[in-house]
Design an enzyme around this catalytic site. Sequence first.
Site, PDB file in Angstrom:
ATOM      1  CG  ASP B 137      21.871 -34.459  42.087  1.00  0.00           C
ATOM      2  OD1 ASP B 137      22.803 -34.968  42.393  1.00  0.00           O
ATOM      3  OD2 ASP B 137      21.557 -33.864  40.622  1.00  0.00           O
ATOM      4  CG  MET B 179      28.159 -37.461  40.935  1.00  0.00           C
ATOM      5  SD  MET B 179      27.011 -38.760  40.060  1.00  0.00           S
ATOM      6  CE  MET B 179      27.879 -39.170  38.534  1.00  0.00           C
ATOM      7  N   GLY B 180      27.008 -33.680  42.347  1.00  0.00           N
ATOM      8  CA  GLY B 180      26.076 -32.855  42.945  1.00  0.00           C
ATOM      9  C   GLY B 180      26.426 -31.317  42.226  1.00  0.00           C
ATOM     10  CE1 TYR B 294      27.958 -40.330  34.720  1.00  0.00           C
ATOM     11  CE2 TYR B 294      30.131 -40.733  34.236  1.00  0.00           C
ATOM     12  CZ  TYR B 294      29.098 -40.131  34.158  1.00  0.00           C
ATOM     13  OH  TYR B 294      28.890 -39.019  33.200  1.00  0.00           O
ATOM     14  CG  LEU B 295      31.938 -47.086  40.794  1.00  0.00           C
ATOM     15  CD1 LEU B 295      32.384 -46.730  39.641  1.00  0.00           C
ATOM     16  CD2 LEU B 295      33.266 -47.153  41.632  1.00  0.00           C
ATOM     17  NE  ARG B 297      24.661 -42.327  36.688  1.00  0.00           N
ATOM     18  CZ  ARG B 297      24.646 -41.184  35.872  1.00  0.00           C
ATOM     19  NH1 ARG B 297      24.501 -39.968  35.974  1.00  0.00           N
ATOM     20  NH2 ARG B 297      24.994 -41.693  34.545  1.00  0.00           N
TER      21      ARG B 297
END
Lengths: 392, 392
Positions: B137, B179-180, B294-295, B297
Amino acid sequence: MGYTAVIGQSGGPTVVINQSLVGAVEALAASGKFSTILGAKNAVRGIVDGNFVDLTNLESGRLKRLAATPSSALGSSRDKPDAAYCERILASFKQRDVRYFFYIGGNDSSDTCRIVKQMADQSGYELNAWHIPKTIDNDLMENDHTPGYASAAKFVAQAFMGDNLDNKALAGIKINIVMGRHAGFLTAAAAAGRKLDSDGPHLVYVPELAFDVDTFLGDIDRVMKQHKRCVIAVSEGIHDAAGTPIISKLAQSVEKDAHGNVQLSGSGALGDHLAELVKTKLGAKRVRADTLGYLQRCFPGVVSDVDAREANLVARRAVEESLKGRASGSVAIQRTSTKPYTAELKVIPLEAVAAKTRTMPREHLAGASNVSPAFIEWVTPLLGGLPEIEQL
Amino acid sequence: MGYTAVIGQSGGPTVVINQSLVGAVEALAASGKFSTILGAKNAVRGIVDGNFVDLTNLESGRLKRLAATPSSALGSSRDKPDAAYCERILASFKQRDVRYFFYIGGNDSSDTCRIVKQMADQSGYELNAWHIPKTIDNDLMENDHTPGYASAAKFVAQAFMGDNLDNKALAGIKINIVMGRHAGFLTAAAAAGRKLDSDGPHLVYVPELAFDVDTFLGDIDRVMKQHKRCVIAVSEGIHDAAGTPIISKLAQSVEKDAHGNVQLSGSGALGDHLAELVKTKLGAKRVRADTLGYLQRCFPGVVSDVDAREANLVARRAVEESLKGRASGSVAIQRTSTKPYTAELKVIPLEAVAAKTRTMPREHLAGASNVSPAFIEWVTPLLGGLPEIEQL
């Protein structure tokens, strides 16, 4: 004055479809027989609209970079031409004196080649019409595998390698939805990176077998008891014994395309519905779903070198065969050995691949929720290597 | 007899978190002062449960492969220890005479270090407690960027490069959720691979700015008029002016975690709801949504070399500082130059990073739906290069 050739790219793009485009352009240019090489913008749509891009004099550095760029550089189309549409394609060819047509795509594209070629023959117009195979689904008859499949399979395999480790670090139930309406080859590739017996995906569901919700829940329960975590690969195309897509049964409303197919990609609905089901029925806590989505087919930098090479070669071969005087056909990749991996290209009639669908052979599956060692052996040489993984 | 050290990995995994683990192990081993190097299984959970893996004598080839493997090799945890939990951590350390503790994680992990160190001081127990930064993040104070961010940003940038070309080939409206929860750095990276003015993402929405549905629809309408297609990057954490997450407003039910945060990842719901909204309100036809999931990360093989190196170095530095006699702290990456890229590591007190959240600086944004050239300049050297793209 030389000939005029038209090349088109149809259907869903892949990371290596421009390898085929460039292979065809280079072979045509090298023959010295073509004064004009036209790219049809957005496939058949560009042919009927007279929308072409001139590929005759692209410099070699640019061609090389183009070959390595994902997605269809000419643009694509989902149009599935009927007889009237094919008549317009032929009229466009006649208008421009196009005598060579190369169409990169799946079984629908092969069928378009077949119909246009038949119409040309019937009207006494000399036309060479060649299909160049492409599909991440790997569902073309006569092919051991198709250009585009191996790179997408590599992406899926690596995605599951990472996600298995993620799930190992933060345990739970993880459902990943993989592309593939009728053929499970891509979903099966999820298992290609497993190293330890405890590695996921622990369960793999392909559209070749009917999907039963109770069996699915029972499978997860069993894996959770054994590993305390569960990674699951599910094909977007799973359906029940009657052939009804599971997404239609779970979702309140689904979008349908022009062919009456329900929308599978571009939505997280199937994964979310399955996750909800697992939460509710099994009382499981951490249940997550990801839909790998369009990344599977166009992710730059994750390319199988075998795939890139073969995508180029099938296109060259189609050009060469047409110049030898064979008026139509498709080029199929047929494996001759697995260890070491070798394959040969075989020319097949358009009819052999047109509008047909190949699915996984029975020996690639192990029971109702896993792939067999035979599948892993088959898929491994296509991937061009996977990242090394070390676990404590 | 030498000292005993404990290392743990906390929170969401990254592709380079094992670089930090291995950097710490190697620096501890090289010092010659440690007889036992313990890895805590599943972070603080393993410390209180006495569940450790012995890392003292791992051979160098294995360490090297481990460093290059995604996800937390020791396992992770989402536990956020309160005072009682921290007392149990300290008790476990005392029981094993652990005098050195290195905790790889985000701001919560830094806070755990802080609390445990404070308790140790109060009870007169000599303990070195160091935080090693990690988060995709990029939301840690005092850091220009954090280990894990650059590789995730590279994945997101490449995903959008491919998806932009996919959308160019088959036009439509494409929404990708990134994400974030609070910081938009990762979503902003979607724009890092744009080359032409017409390249997507055409719109970027980060959680630093309030999200307004009508503005969003108007933005899309404007882009569609200009480009006839639209690729959109949306942070999973977008919220309205009152701070209510958009997912809570669109979805009928949302899952909440132990901290009362609504579940954002592991579901396609936000993207699907936004797509439905665009279809309904704009009457748009081909609207698709993917959630990168999730890919982002843990995808093996998409790693920034800058990130891999820095993840290793921050851990080494933490060990070195502790051995020089500084009892606690965190190591921050601070940039000293962008062209060429240079950075230095700075030791900061745990309090400076603990339980605080950094968000994007205003100058990284351009209006309400795009990133600025300053952001692109900032992020580019972190990515370690992007694949070359050629377009017709």
